[in-house]
Design an enzyme around this catalytic site. Structure first.
Site, PDB file in Angstrom:
ATOM      1  N   SER A 245     -19.060  17.326   0.059  1.00  0.00           N
ATOM      2  CA  SER A 245     -20.249  17.178   0.900  1.00  0.00           C
ATOM      3  C   SER A 245     -21.497  17.530   0.123  1.00  0.00           C
ATOM      4  CB  SER A 245     -20.144  18.054   2.141  1.00  0.00           C
ATOM      5  OG  SER A 245     -20.480  19.378   1.822  1.00  0.00           O
ATOM      6  N   LYS A 246     -22.593  16.954   0.621  1.00  0.00           N
ATOM      7  CA  LYS A 246     -23.874  17.237  -0.005  1.00  0.00           C
ATOM      8  C   LYS A 246     -24.140  18.730   0.054  1.00  0.00           C
ATOM      9  CE  LYS A 246     -25.333  13.080   2.390  1.00  0.00           C
ATOM     10  NZ  LYS A 246     -26.223  12.291   3.164  1.00  0.00           N
ATOM     11  N   ARG A 247     -23.833  19.299   1.206  1.00  0.00           N
ATOM     12  CA  ARG A 247     -24.147  20.718   1.398  1.00  0.00           C
ATOM     13  C   ARG A 247     -23.325  21.614   0.482  1.00  0.00           C
ATOM     14  NH1 ARG A 247     -23.136  19.891   6.804  1.00  0.00           N
ATOM     15  NH2 ARG A 247     -24.332  17.987   6.862  1.00  0.00           N
ATOM     16  N   ALA A 248     -22.083  21.216   0.213  1.00  0.00           N
ATOM     17  CA  ALA A 248     -21.236  22.054  -0.651  1.00  0.00           C
ATOM     18  C   ALA A 248     -21.503  21.776  -2.128  1.00  0.00           C
ATOM     19  CB  ALA A 248     -19.774  21.840  -0.314  1.00  0.00           C
ATOM     20  N   GLY A 249     -22.640  21.131  -2.404  1.00  0.00           N
ATOM     21  CA  GLY A 249     -23.060  20.983  -3.801  1.00  0.00           C
ATOM     22  C   GLY A 249     -22.425  19.821  -4.538  1.00  0.00           C
TER      23      GLY A 249
END
Ligand code: GLU
Length: 471
Positions: A245-249
């Site tokens: 995910s984008k959030r998890a880098g």
């Protein structure tokens, strides 16, 4: 008449595109190409707060980098609002959708009550018209939402091309809001109208959309359509095993480009990340398109393996044509401060990359090594001094003399080294290391005779002699 296969990629332009996202473009693209069908790009940008032009550009650039060409589009949902409004009006007229005047606070209260009773929160259908049911008068000052009249009994089923048969009970599905109080249509509704208008035959997308599918099927049927084939792709996990995910880098696809990955390597890698063709690991874009089918999509989540991607990239670098490789590496050389004019001062870049490509895992690695041929070496004098025993020093002088008049070929250079080593009590590395340092500034280079051959006699002798101890 056989109908044309039509697939689409329908990203929301809300940030970067990572490997997992672009795989949802690659597979429908490959399926359309394999079948001689059409591939459509649709930008799902109705979330105006989160959608950005920069993200749209990122989508286009990402697809262009992998050469995922589309036949129609890009269509923007934000430009189709009047079409959605028209379909909503038609559904209202046909009694297939209705106005619901329940206020947000009433809905919250209902949900809290249902939760307290251990029930799944769902709309209770209080504004749903039924024969013989008396609806209250619409409250003054409340703008209604529009809800889709979902079937209440029975099941909805589909044969998922990846997951097999999937079934939902209609009791689990409440009447979906298809337009908000301000009239803007909601995601599931727009997706359905688009899939209908764009005559999509195969919806190939991430399995995070499985819960939307029963709702979409019902709306499509209400609109008189036969639902498309659905193929829900299992999640892509990152190297740590979490959902990418984008959030998890997750790294953006374009960062792979900037790190020196070749598009053919990334395409090959992604092709195998959830699909297989026997035990084939390395295949071209053309082979991929020729082989791609929905039957061999994997059923379990695929995990991203950075080492495998590097291995493939290495393979494609190694097997690339030297002229193309030289072109590809130039932007990376420029980033290291090597201007095109500097390239004319050193050996031909095609020969340099030919020598170095066996060792390179990315174009960036390749550029870092190639740069040594186009800049004056920064000699670590202390390190050099340590390797410089009186024997080494004498041998360097002898080597320079031996190199003076030979034919300038790799094998002759090699013979000059061995001849020098016969005259001085040294082993090859004891002589080759200082020569490497003097000519390139580093001790890690390919075979020294090949390196010297590329530099040319004049440069080599000048560099060896520049540091000869002065007596
Ligand atoms: N816009 C959705 C997403 O980015 C895709 C919807 C679909 O493929 O149906 O996840």
């Amino acid at each position: 008449m056989t109908s044309q296969i039509r697939t689409r990629f329908a990203p929301s332009p809300t940030g970067l595109i990572h490997l997992g996202n672009i795989r949802s473009a690659l597979y429908p693209w490959a399926f359309a190409r394999h079948k001689g069908g059409a591939f459509i790009l649709r930008i799902e940008d109705t979330d105006t707060e989160r959608s950005t032009d920069a993200a749209v550009q990122t989508i286009l650039d990402s697809m262009a980098w992998l050469s995922l060409d589309f036949d129609e589009g890009p269509f923007f949902q934000s430009q189709r609002l009047s079409r959605y409004a028209q379909v909503i009006a038609d559904l209202l007229d046909a009694g297939l959708a209705y106005r619901c005047y329940m206020r947000a606070d009433e809905l919250d209260e209902l949900r809290a009550h249902q939760r307290a009773q251990g029930l799944t929160p769902r709309y209770d259908g209080r504004w749903r018209p039924e024969p013989g049911k008396k609806l209250p008068a619409p409250p003054v000052g409340v703008e209604p939402v529009i809800r889709f009249r979902n079937p209440q009994e029975g099941h909805v089923r589909w044969q998922d091309a990846v997951k097999g048969p999937i079934e939902f009970s209609n009791r689990m599905l409440d009447d979906l809001v298809i337009a908000r109080p301000d009239g803007t249509p909601t995601y599931n509704f727009c997706a359905v109208v688009d899939d209908m208008d764009m005559r999509i035959t195969h919806v190939i997308r991430g399995d995070d959309h499985i819960n939307n599918t029963p709702r979409q099927i019902h709306i499509l049927r209400a609109l008189g359509q036969t639902p498309p084939v659905y193929a829900h792709l299992p999640t892509v996990l990152d190297a740590s095993g979490a959902k990418m995910s984008k959030r998890a880098g997750a790294m953006s696809l374009l960062q792979y480009r900037d790190e020196g990955y070749l598009p053919e390597a990334v395409l090959n890698y992604l092709a195998r990340l959830g699909w297989s063709h026997g035990d084939a690991e390395i295949f071209s874009r053309e082979q991929f398109v020729a082989w791609f089918d929905l039957e061999h999509l994997g059923q379990s989540p695929a995990q991203y393996d950075p080492d495998k991607l590097k291995w493939l990239n290495h393979h494609y670098i190694q097997s690339a044509d030297d002229t193309r490789l030289a072109e590809w590496v130039q932007p990376f050389l420029r980033a290291l401060g090597i201007a095109p004019s500097d390239l004319t001062q050193g050996p031909p870049l095609t020969r340099v990359v030919a020598l170095l490509k066996e060792r390179a895992y990315t174009l960036k690695d390749l550029a870092a090594e190639a740069a040594l041929f186009y800049r004056t070496p920064h000699l670590d004098h202390a390190e050099y001094a340590r390797s410089l025993t009186p024997e080494v020093s004498a041998a360097l002088t002898g080597l320079a003399a031996a190199l003076q008049d030979i034919e300038w070929t790799r094998s002759a250079i090699h013979r000059a080294f061995t001849a020098t080593l016969e005259r001085y009590p040294l082993k090859m590395p004891q002589l080759a290391m200082p020569v490497r340092l003097l000519t390139t500034g580093t001790t890690r280079t390919p075979s020294i005779d090949a390196v010297l051959e590329l530099f040319g006699r004049e440069t080599v002798l000048a560099r060896i002699r520049a540091l000869e101890p002065r007596t």
